[in-house]
Design a protein around this motif. Structure first.
Motif, PDB file in Angstrom:
ATOM      1  N   MET A   1      19.916   5.032  -0.149  1.00 46.73           N
ATOM      2  CA  MET A   1      18.614   5.182   0.514  1.00 46.73           C
ATOM      3  C   MET A   1      17.534   5.493  -0.518  1.00 46.73           C
ATOM      4  N   VAL A   2      16.379   4.833  -0.404  1.00 46.03           N
ATOM      5  CA  VAL A   2      15.249   5.130  -1.272  1.00 46.03           C
ATOM      6  C   VAL A   2      14.045   5.513  -0.421  1.00 46.03           C
ATOM      7  N   GLU A   3      13.112   6.211  -1.063  1.00 47.49           N
ATOM      8  CA  GLU A   3      11.866   6.601  -0.421  1.00 47.49           C
ATOM      9  C   GLU A   3      10.731   5.737  -0.966  1.00 47.49           C
ATOM     10  N   TRP A   4       9.716   5.547  -0.141  1.00 51.66           N
ATOM     11  CA  TRP A   4       8.578   4.704  -0.503  1.00 51.66           C
ATOM     12  C   TRP A   4       7.282   5.465  -0.307  1.00 51.66           C
ATOM     13  N   PHE A   5       6.470   5.504  -1.351  1.00 46.47           N
ATOM     14  CA  PHE A   5       5.142   6.096  -1.279  1.00 46.47           C
ATOM     15  C   PHE A   5       4.111   5.019  -1.590  1.00 46.47           C
ATOM     16  N   LEU A   6       3.000   5.065  -0.908  1.00 50.63           N
ATOM     17  CA  LEU A   6       1.855   4.221  -1.234  1.00 50.63           C
ATOM     18  C   LEU A   6       0.981   4.987  -2.222  1.00 50.63           C
ATOM     19  N   TYR A   7       0.764   4.395  -3.398  1.00 52.69           N
ATOM     20  CA  TYR A   7      -0.107   5.016  -4.401  1.00 52.69           C
ATOM     21  C   TYR A   7      -1.478   4.359  -4.343  1.00 52.69           C
ATOM     22  N   MET A   8      -2.528   5.193  -4.350  1.00 51.57           N
ATOM     23  CA  MET A   8      -3.897   4.686  -4.328  1.00 51.57           C
ATOM     24  C   MET A   8      -4.748   5.467  -5.323  1.00 51.57           C
ATOM     25  N   SER A   9      -5.530   4.751  -6.111  1.00 50.09           N
ATOM     26  CA  SER A   9      -6.527   5.361  -6.982  1.00 50.09           C
ATOM     27  C   SER A   9      -7.819   5.459  -6.188  1.00 50.09           C
ATOM     28  N   GLN A  10      -8.276   6.676  -5.956  1.00 47.76           N
ATOM     29  CA  GLN A  10      -9.346   6.881  -4.981  1.00 47.76           C
ATOM     30  C   GLN A  10     -10.749   6.711  -5.592  1.00 47.76           C
ATOM     31  N   TYR A  11     -11.047   5.469  -5.934  1.00 48.43           N
ATOM     32  CA  TYR A  11     -12.378   5.158  -6.423  1.00 48.43           C
ATOM     33  C   TYR A  11     -12.910   3.917  -5.709  1.00 48.43           C
ATOM     34  N   ARG A  12     -14.202   3.709  -5.826  1.00 44.98           N
ATOM     35  CA  ARG A  12     -14.917   2.558  -5.251  1.00 44.98           C
ATOM     36  C   ARG A  12     -15.025   2.617  -3.734  1.00 44.98           C
ATOM     37  N   MET A  13     -13.906   2.717  -3.019  1.00 49.68           N
ATOM     38  CA  MET A  13     -13.953   2.614  -1.562  1.00 49.68           C
ATOM     39  C   MET A  13     -14.392   3.922  -0.909  1.00 49.68           C
ATOM     40  N   PRO A  14     -14.994   3.843   0.281  1.00 50.76           N
ATOM     41  CA  PRO A  14     -15.289   5.049   1.065  1.00 50.76           C
ATOM     42  C   PRO A  14     -13.994   5.782   1.425  1.00 50.76           C
ATOM     43  N   ILE A  15     -14.106   7.065   1.658  1.00 53.61           N
ATOM     44  CA  ILE A  15     -12.921   7.872   1.968  1.00 53.61           C
ATOM     45  C   ILE A  15     -12.186   7.327   3.197  1.00 53.61           C
ATOM     46  N   ASP A  16     -12.920   6.877   4.199  1.00 52.62           N
ATOM     47  CA  ASP A  16     -12.263   6.392   5.412  1.00 52.62           C
ATOM     48  C   ASP A  16     -11.346   5.204   5.144  1.00 52.62           C
ATOM     49  N   GLU A  17     -11.630   4.406   4.104  1.00 51.53           N
ATOM     50  CA  GLU A  17     -10.748   3.293   3.770  1.00 51.53           C
ATOM     51  C   GLU A  17      -9.380   3.780   3.306  1.00 51.53           C
ATOM     52  N   PHE A  18      -9.361   4.892   2.590  1.00 48.32           N
ATOM     53  CA  PHE A  18      -8.088   5.467   2.161  1.00 48.32           C
ATOM     54  C   PHE A  18      -7.335   6.067   3.347  1.00 48.32           C
ATOM     55  N   VAL A  19      -8.061   6.604   4.285  1.00 52.82           N
ATOM     56  CA  VAL A  19      -7.433   7.121   5.505  1.00 52.82           C
ATOM     57  C   VAL A  19      -6.781   5.987   6.278  1.00 52.82           C
ATOM     58  N   VAL A  20      -7.499   4.889   6.466  1.00 57.34           N
ATOM     59  CA  VAL A  20      -6.956   3.746   7.217  1.00 57.34           C
ATOM     60  C   VAL A  20      -5.693   3.219   6.548  1.00 57.34           C
ATOM     61  N   ARG A  21      -5.702   3.104   5.223  1.00 57.37           N
ATOM     62  CA  ARG A  21      -4.520   2.627   4.505  1.00 57.37           C
ATOM     63  C   ARG A  21      -3.364   3.615   4.623  1.00 57.37           C
ATOM     64  N   SER A  22      -3.675   4.893   4.584  1.00 57.07           N
ATOM     65  CA  SER A  22      -2.623   5.904   4.736  1.00 57.07           C
ATOM     66  C   SER A  22      -2.014   5.840   6.125  1.00 57.07           C
ATOM     67  N   GLN A  23      -2.830   5.630   7.130  1.00 55.40           N
ATOM     68  CA  GLN A  23      -2.310   5.514   8.489  1.00 55.40           C
ATOM     69  C   GLN A  23      -1.465   4.255   8.643  1.00 55.40           C
ATOM     70  N   ALA A  24      -1.879   3.166   7.982  1.00 51.44           N
ATOM     71  CA  ALA A  24      -1.059   1.955   8.012  1.00 51.44           C
ATOM     72  C   ALA A  24       0.285   2.199   7.339  1.00 51.44           C
ATOM     73  N   ALA A  25       0.267   2.912   6.224  1.00 50.86           N
ATOM     74  CA  ALA A  25       1.521   3.232   5.530  1.00 50.86           C
ATOM     75  C   ALA A  25       2.428   4.073   6.412  1.00 50.86           C
ATOM     76  N   GLU A  26       1.843   5.033   7.103  1.00 52.79           N
ATOM     77  CA  GLU A  26       2.627   5.916   7.966  1.00 52.79           C
ATOM     78  C   GLU A  26       3.361   5.137   9.046  1.00 52.79           C
ATOM     79  N   GLY A  27       2.743   4.084   9.534  1.00 49.56           N
ATOM     80  CA  GLY A  27       3.370   3.293  10.581  1.00 49.56           C
ATOM     81  C   GLY A  27       4.238   2.163  10.080  1.00 49.56           C
ATOM     82  N   SER A  28       4.414   2.070   8.766  1.00 51.47           N
ATOM     83  CA  SER A  28       5.087   0.893   8.194  1.00 51.47           C
ATOM     84  C   SER A  28       6.292   1.230   7.333  1.00 51.47           C
TER      85      SER A  28
END
Length: 278
Positions: free
Chosen positions: A1-28
């Motif tokens: 078994m392996v674990e998966w993390f989504l890595y994001m460099s938090q620049y350029r995009m608005p904060i809400d874009e990182f939230v949306v991607r994190s929520q997508a990761a949570e459901g995926s």
């Protein structure tokens, strides 16, 4: 078994874009998300960048299952007593979903720009060792409240002294993708820590041209060498399976195109979904 993390460099995009991607990761199928820690965007000092602990706290508040953390916090940016208090607060507020990823600081010019006088590389790793010792003392009762359950520590890097810090303090060791060829050499040196790899991925989605994806990814990220892998879902499954068979237990996936939420979901379905789950 392996674990998966989504890595994001938090620049350029608005904060809400990182939230949306994190929520997508949570459901995926991703088990966590991780951010970087810089006072200015590497190589692009004029590009806006969000502070690491602040964005992790906001994402934790907007999700319910995934772990939040960093690859990695810079030890020099925060006094260990302050960092210990921040970590406990975020861990408790999120229901135990915070991990402390930390390193000695990889960009001396950034430290100098902001007047953080930390000495040479040897001095910085000595300080990291000392500060991790202090963090454990604070969490062990020198500060109140103490964590209600242990806060995992992630240490990244490959130098001999760093590997000593990994053995002394870390629950997880992270190998940067560009040094992937050193995995067999370094795995025996991590002690009881578990191994993770940060990997840039050029994901050729359904209906895309894998050659075009590879070319575009390499134009932007080719300097990462083995730290960049491109391919279809089948090819990525083969790649990550090979690393898992060598002993890697977690992957920090860094999409070469700052993946849209639907791409994150497709990766979860076609790649993560083909690995065993607990």
């Amino acid at each position: 078994m392996v674990e998966w993390f989504l890595y994001m460099s938090q620049y350029r995009m608005p904060i809400d874009e990182f939230v949306v991607r994190s929520q997508a990761a949570e459901g995926s199928g991703f088990g966590g998300v991780a951010f970087f820690d810089h006072l200015e965007t590497p190589g692009m000092p004029s590009s806006p960048v969000w502070e690491a602990m602040g964005i992790a706290t906001w994402v934790a508040a907007k999700t319910s299952r995934i772990t939040v953390g960093h690859l990695v916090l810079c030890d020099a940016f925060r006094h260990p007593a302050v960092l210990a208090k921040q970590a406990v607060t975020l861990a408790e507020a999120s229901g135990g979903r915070f991990e402390l990823g930390i390193g000695s600081g990889s960009m001396p010019t950034e430290l100098a720009t902001f007047g953080l006088r930390t000495g040479d590389a040897a001095h910085r790793i000595d300080r990291l060792d000392r500060d991790l010792t202090l963090l454990k003392e604070y969490w062990g009762g020198a500060q109140s409240p103490a964590p209600t359950k242990p806060i995992p520590i992630v240490v990244g890097g490959t130098g001999p002294r760093t590997m000593e810090v990994v053995r002394n303090h870390a629950d997880w060791w992270n190998l940067p993708g560009p040094q992937l060829g050193r995995l067999p050499e370094l795995l025996p040196a991590i002690g009881a820590a578990r191994a993770s790899v940060q990997q840039m991925v050029g994901f050729a989605r359904r209906g895309s041209d894998p050659r075009e994806v590879a070319e575009t990814s390499r134009k932007r990220w080719g300097q990462l060498g083995p730290g960049l892998v491109t391919g279809t879902a089948d090819e990525l499954v083969e790649f990550f399976t090979g690393l898992s068979e060598q002993g890697v237990q977690r992957f920090y996936v860094w999409f070469s195109d700052s993946a849209q939420p639907d791409a994150i979901e497709e990766f979860g379905e076609t790649v993560i979904g083909r690995f065993p789950t607990a």
